[in-house]
Design a protein around this motif. Structure first.
Motif, PDB file in Angstrom:
ATOM      1  N   ARG A 205       0.851  -1.122  -0.020  1.00 20.35           N
ATOM      2  CA  ARG A 205      -0.133  -0.059  -0.020  1.00 20.35           C
ATOM      3  C   ARG A 205       0.723   1.277   0.089  1.00 20.35           C
ATOM      4  NH1 ARG A 205      -5.113  -1.527   4.311  1.00 20.35           N
ATOM      5  NH2 ARG A 205      -5.716  -3.461   3.117  1.00 20.35           N
ATOM      6  N   ALA A 206       1.863   1.284   0.649  1.00 21.36           N
ATOM      7  CA  ALA A 206       2.720   2.438   0.878  1.00 21.36           C
ATOM      8  C   ALA A 206       3.551   2.740  -0.526  1.00 21.36           C
ATOM      9  CB  ALA A 206       3.782   2.492   2.060  1.00 21.36           C
ATOM     10  N   ALA A 207       3.861   1.767  -1.149  1.00 18.66           N
ATOM     11  CA  ALA A 207       4.728   2.148  -2.686  1.00 18.66           C
ATOM     12  C   ALA A 207       3.670   2.527  -3.358  1.00 18.66           C
ATOM     13  CB  ALA A 207       5.262   0.729  -2.965  1.00 18.66           C
ATOM     14  N   TYR A 208       2.458   1.716  -3.453  1.00 13.79           N
ATOM     15  CA  TYR A 208       1.467   2.563  -4.406  1.00 13.79           C
ATOM     16  C   TYR A 208       1.079   3.766  -4.232  1.00 13.79           C
ATOM     17  CZ  TYR A 208      -2.548   2.124  -7.191  1.00 13.79           C
ATOM     18  OH  TYR A 208      -3.393   2.523  -8.526  1.00 13.79           O
ATOM     19  N   ALA A 209       0.671   3.827  -3.011  1.00  9.71           N
ATOM     20  CA  ALA A 209       0.222   5.364  -2.667  1.00  9.71           C
ATOM     21  C   ALA A 209       1.139   6.425  -3.087  1.00  9.71           C
ATOM     22  CB  ALA A 209       0.092   5.546  -1.221  1.00  9.71           C
ATOM     23  N   LEU A 210       2.544   6.310  -2.957  1.00  9.49           N
ATOM     24  CA  LEU A 210       3.563   6.987  -3.439  1.00  9.49           C
ATOM     25  C   LEU A 210       3.610   7.226  -5.026  1.00  9.49           C
ATOM     26  CD1 LEU A 210       6.005   8.803  -2.898  1.00  9.49           C
ATOM     27  CD2 LEU A 210       7.309   6.732  -3.048  1.00  9.49           C
ATOM     28  N   SER A 211       3.487   5.931  -5.622  1.00  9.58           N
ATOM     29  CA  SER A 211       3.394   6.070  -7.210  1.00  9.58           C
ATOM     30  C   SER A 211       2.219   6.837  -7.510  1.00  9.58           C
ATOM     31  CB  SER A 211       3.280   4.862  -7.760  1.00  9.58           C
ATOM     32  OG  SER A 211       4.781   4.018  -7.381  1.00  9.58           O
ATOM     33  N   PHE A 212       1.261   6.484  -7.088  1.00 18.51           N
ATOM     34  CA  PHE A 212      -0.201   7.386  -7.527  1.00 18.51           C
ATOM     35  C   PHE A 212      -0.044   8.673  -7.417  1.00 18.51           C
ATOM     36  CE2 PHE A 212      -4.628   8.633  -7.088  1.00 18.51           C
ATOM     37  CZ  PHE A 212      -5.157   8.242  -8.239  1.00 18.51           C
ATOM     38  N   THR A 213       0.096   9.138  -5.954  1.00 14.61           N
ATOM     39  CA  THR A 213      -0.007  10.454  -5.537  1.00 14.61           C
ATOM     40  C   THR A 213       1.018  11.476  -6.648  1.00 14.61           C
ATOM     41  OG1 THR A 213       1.410  10.064  -3.749  1.00 14.61           O
ATOM     42  CG2 THR A 213      -0.967  10.045  -3.292  1.00 14.61           C
ATOM     43  N   VAL A 224       2.914   0.334 -11.918  1.00 14.24           N
ATOM     44  CA  VAL A 224       3.268  -0.508 -10.722  1.00 14.24           C
ATOM     45  C   VAL A 224       2.596  -1.784 -10.717  1.00 14.24           C
ATOM     46  CG1 VAL A 224       1.084   0.661  -9.571  1.00 14.24           C
ATOM     47  CG2 VAL A 224       3.272   0.111  -8.116  1.00 14.24           C
ATOM     48  N   SER A 225       3.203  -2.591  -9.598  1.00 16.18           N
ATOM     49  CA  SER A 225       2.918  -3.979  -9.360  1.00 16.18           C
ATOM     50  C   SER A 225       2.351  -4.140  -8.057  1.00 16.18           C
ATOM     51  CB  SER A 225       3.934  -5.046  -9.747  1.00 16.18           C
ATOM     52  OG  SER A 225       4.037  -5.029 -11.148  1.00 16.18           O
ATOM     53  N   TYR A 226       1.368  -4.690  -7.763  1.00 17.64           N
ATOM     54  CA  TYR A 226       0.870  -4.950  -6.133  1.00 17.64           C
ATOM     55  C   TYR A 226      -0.047  -6.283  -6.357  1.00 17.64           C
ATOM     56  CZ  TYR A 226      -3.292  -2.653  -8.167  1.00 17.64           C
ATOM     57  OH  TYR A 226      -4.436  -2.556  -8.899  1.00 17.64           O
ATOM     58  N   ARG A 236      -3.407 -12.153  -5.793  1.00 14.91           N
ATOM     59  CA  ARG A 236      -2.710 -12.289  -7.078  1.00 14.91           C
ATOM     60  C   ARG A 236      -1.975 -10.918  -7.286  1.00 14.91           C
ATOM     61  NH1 ARG A 236      -3.129 -17.345  -9.289  1.00 14.91           N
ATOM     62  NH2 ARG A 236      -3.173 -16.125 -11.479  1.00 14.91           N
ATOM     63  N   TRP A 237      -1.087 -11.091  -7.938  1.00 21.95           N
ATOM     64  CA  TRP A 237       0.139 -10.214  -8.306  1.00 21.95           C
ATOM     65  C   TRP A 237      -0.860  -9.583  -9.903  1.00 21.95           C
ATOM     66  CZ3 TRP A 237       3.831  -7.568  -5.988  1.00 21.95           C
ATOM     67  CH2 TRP A 237       4.391  -8.169  -5.144  1.00 21.95           C
ATOM     68  N   LEU A 238      -0.933  -7.989  -9.626  1.00 21.70           N
ATOM     69  CA  LEU A 238      -1.410  -7.323 -11.102  1.00 21.70           C
ATOM     70  C   LEU A 238      -0.115  -6.340 -11.536  1.00 21.70           C
ATOM     71  CD1 LEU A 238      -5.123  -6.416  -9.707  1.00 21.70           C
ATOM     72  CD2 LEU A 238      -4.389  -8.502 -11.065  1.00 21.70           C
ATOM     73  N   HIS A 239       0.093  -6.284 -12.505  1.00 19.57           N
ATOM     74  CA  HIS A 239       0.702  -5.234 -13.109  1.00 19.57           C
ATOM     75  C   HIS A 239      -0.042  -4.293 -13.710  1.00 19.57           C
ATOM     76  CE1 HIS A 239       4.354  -3.200 -14.885  1.00 19.57           C
ATOM     77  NE2 HIS A 239       3.681  -3.146 -15.953  1.00 19.57           N
ATOM     78  N   GLU A 240      -0.009  -3.082 -13.096  1.00 20.85           N
ATOM     79  CA  GLU A 240      -1.065  -1.802 -13.626  1.00 20.85           C
ATOM     80  C   GLU A 240      -0.247  -0.762 -14.341  1.00 20.85           C
ATOM     81  OE1 GLU A 240      -3.688  -0.301 -10.711  1.00 20.85           O
ATOM     82  OE2 GLU A 240      -2.606   1.676 -10.648  1.00 20.85           O
ATOM     83  N   SER A 241      -1.029  -0.426 -15.625  1.00 19.08           N
ATOM     84  CA  SER A 241      -0.554   0.656 -16.052  1.00 19.08           C
ATOM     85  C   SER A 241      -1.656   2.026 -16.162  1.00 19.08           C
ATOM     86  CB  SER A 241      -0.252   0.340 -17.703  1.00 19.08           C
ATOM     87  OG  SER A 241       0.682  -0.522 -17.509  1.00 19.08           O
ATOM     88  N   ALA A 242      -1.323   3.093 -15.823  1.00 21.94           N
ATOM     89  CA  ALA A 242      -2.444   4.109 -15.897  1.00 21.94           C
ATOM     90  C   ALA A 242      -1.852   5.537 -16.499  1.00 21.94           C
ATOM     91  CB  ALA A 242      -2.514   4.345 -14.230  1.00 21.94           C
ATOM     92  N   THR A 243      -2.870   5.929 -16.763  1.00 23.49           N
ATOM     93  CA  THR A 243      -2.356   7.436 -17.629  1.00 23.49           C
ATOM     94  C   THR A 243      -3.480   8.447 -17.320  1.00 23.49           C
ATOM     95  OG1 THR A 243      -1.729   8.179 -19.827  1.00 23.49           O
ATOM     96  CG2 THR A 243      -3.767   6.691 -19.632  1.00 23.49           C
ATOM     97  N   PRO A 244      -3.061   9.391 -17.499  1.00 22.75           N
ATOM     98  CA  PRO A 244      -3.969  10.866 -17.201  1.00 22.75           C
ATOM     99  C   PRO A 244      -5.089  10.768 -18.478  1.00 22.75           C
ATOM    100  CG  PRO A 244      -2.102  11.697 -17.644  1.00 22.75           C
ATOM    101  CD  PRO A 244      -1.673  10.288 -17.455  1.00 22.75           C
ATOM    102  N   PHE A 245      -6.280  11.390 -18.431  1.00 21.24           N
ATOM    103  CA  PHE A 245      -7.075  11.209 -19.468  1.00 21.24           C
ATOM    104  C   PHE A 245      -7.727  12.761 -19.448  1.00 21.24           C
ATOM    105  CE2 PHE A 245     -10.208   9.792 -16.632  1.00 21.24           C
ATOM    106  CZ  PHE A 245     -11.399  10.363 -17.018  1.00 21.24           C
TER     107      PHE A 245
END
Length: 276
Positions: A205-213, A224-226, A236-245
């Motif tokens: 959670r901490a690593a994800y929050a840092l990447s997202f914010t 990011v993966s989590y 389950r391990w997910l690899h997430e790719s996110a982009t602004p729209f």
């Protein structure tokens, strides 16, 4: 320049006010607004020429007519009449600015933003209401087109076999496609905003929050993966790719993320093939 508020503040009879409006009628024509004055009986006692043109009527076709019956769509009449009664009875603060559609002679609906002002006699009694309307139909149409466009791509996301989410311009998630909900076994209202985080492994959670914010603040894509708990209670391990729209108006609207299950790729092989 025409100042309806100043005129309305000059107390006198309704007839005196109308005469004042008629004297400065020519100044109204340089302002693209509809100005209508109604008496307490809801009758049109004054409307400017520009307003007549916007509605497609001649002045004599509107003078003395009931405004709500003639110029307000039937489905809205009851609600708009109720607002008018509140104005006549002195409830100005809540309805000084108001929006509703009007009906033209050709039965076309136009959306107007209104500023309503009381007309009072020398004793302070409300003897009429002056409403100044701006045609905002074009802006409303743009809003509707943007909403339809947004709804269209969300429908497309529903049919994809990958997990997809959308966050609004405040960073709160307001959409998860059916593949995501099937994976987690939860409902949209469970996952919305930060509800989905209950399924993320605590250590991620901490690593994800840092990447997202960080990426959200910079309006920058991120990967990011989590680990996320599925409907069987397994992580389950997910690899997430996110982009602004951005919307059709080029205004930042949030982020869209796509997640792929990569669990098998992260499991170390237990049997290494020996060279022959």
């Amino acid at each position: 320049m025409f100042n309806a508020e100043q005129l309305a503040s000059e107390r006198g009879t309704l007839a005196q006010f109308i005469r004042s409006m008629q004297k400065i009628q020519k100044y109204f024509e340089v302002v693209d607004v509809l100005i209508v004055v109604l008496n307490p009986q809801r009758e049109i006692v004054f409307i400017n020429n520009q307003g007549c043109a916007m509605l497609g009527y001649k002045l004599e076709e509107l003078a003395g007519k009931k405004w709500f019956s003639l110029c307000v769509p039937e489905r809205l009449q009851e609600g708009v009449r109720a607002v008018f009664e509140k104005l006549v009875n002195g409830d100005w603060k809540q309805y000084e600015q108001f929006e509703h559609c009007v009906l033209t002679r050709n039965y076309e609906e136009k959306h107007f933003a209104w500023q309503n002002l009381p007309l009072r006699d020398t004793e302070g009694t409300v003897v009429g209401v002056v409403s100044v309307g701006h045609d905002i139909s074009r802006f409303k149409k743009t809003e509707e087109d943007l909403a339809k466009s947004r709804d269209h791509y969300l429908e497309l996301f529903e049919g994809l076999p990958v997990l997809i989410w959308k966050a609004n311009s405040c960073g709160k998630r307001d959409f998860f496609n059916s593949s995501w909900l099937k994976f987690t076994g939860r409902q949209l209202y469970d996952e919305a905003h930060d509800g989905w985080l209950v399924g993320m492994h605590e250590q991620d959670r901490a690593a994800y929050a840092l990447s997202f914010t960080t990426s959200f603040a910079q309006r920058a894509p991120f990967q990011v993966s989590y680990r996320l708990k599925n409907t069987s209670g397994q992580y389950r391990w997910l690899h997430e790719s996110a982009t602004p729209f951005y919307g059709a108006d080029r205004v930042f609207s949030g982020f869209i993320g796509v997640c792929v299950d990569v669990t098998e790729a992260r499991i170390p092989r237990t049997h290494e093939e020996k060279p022959g």
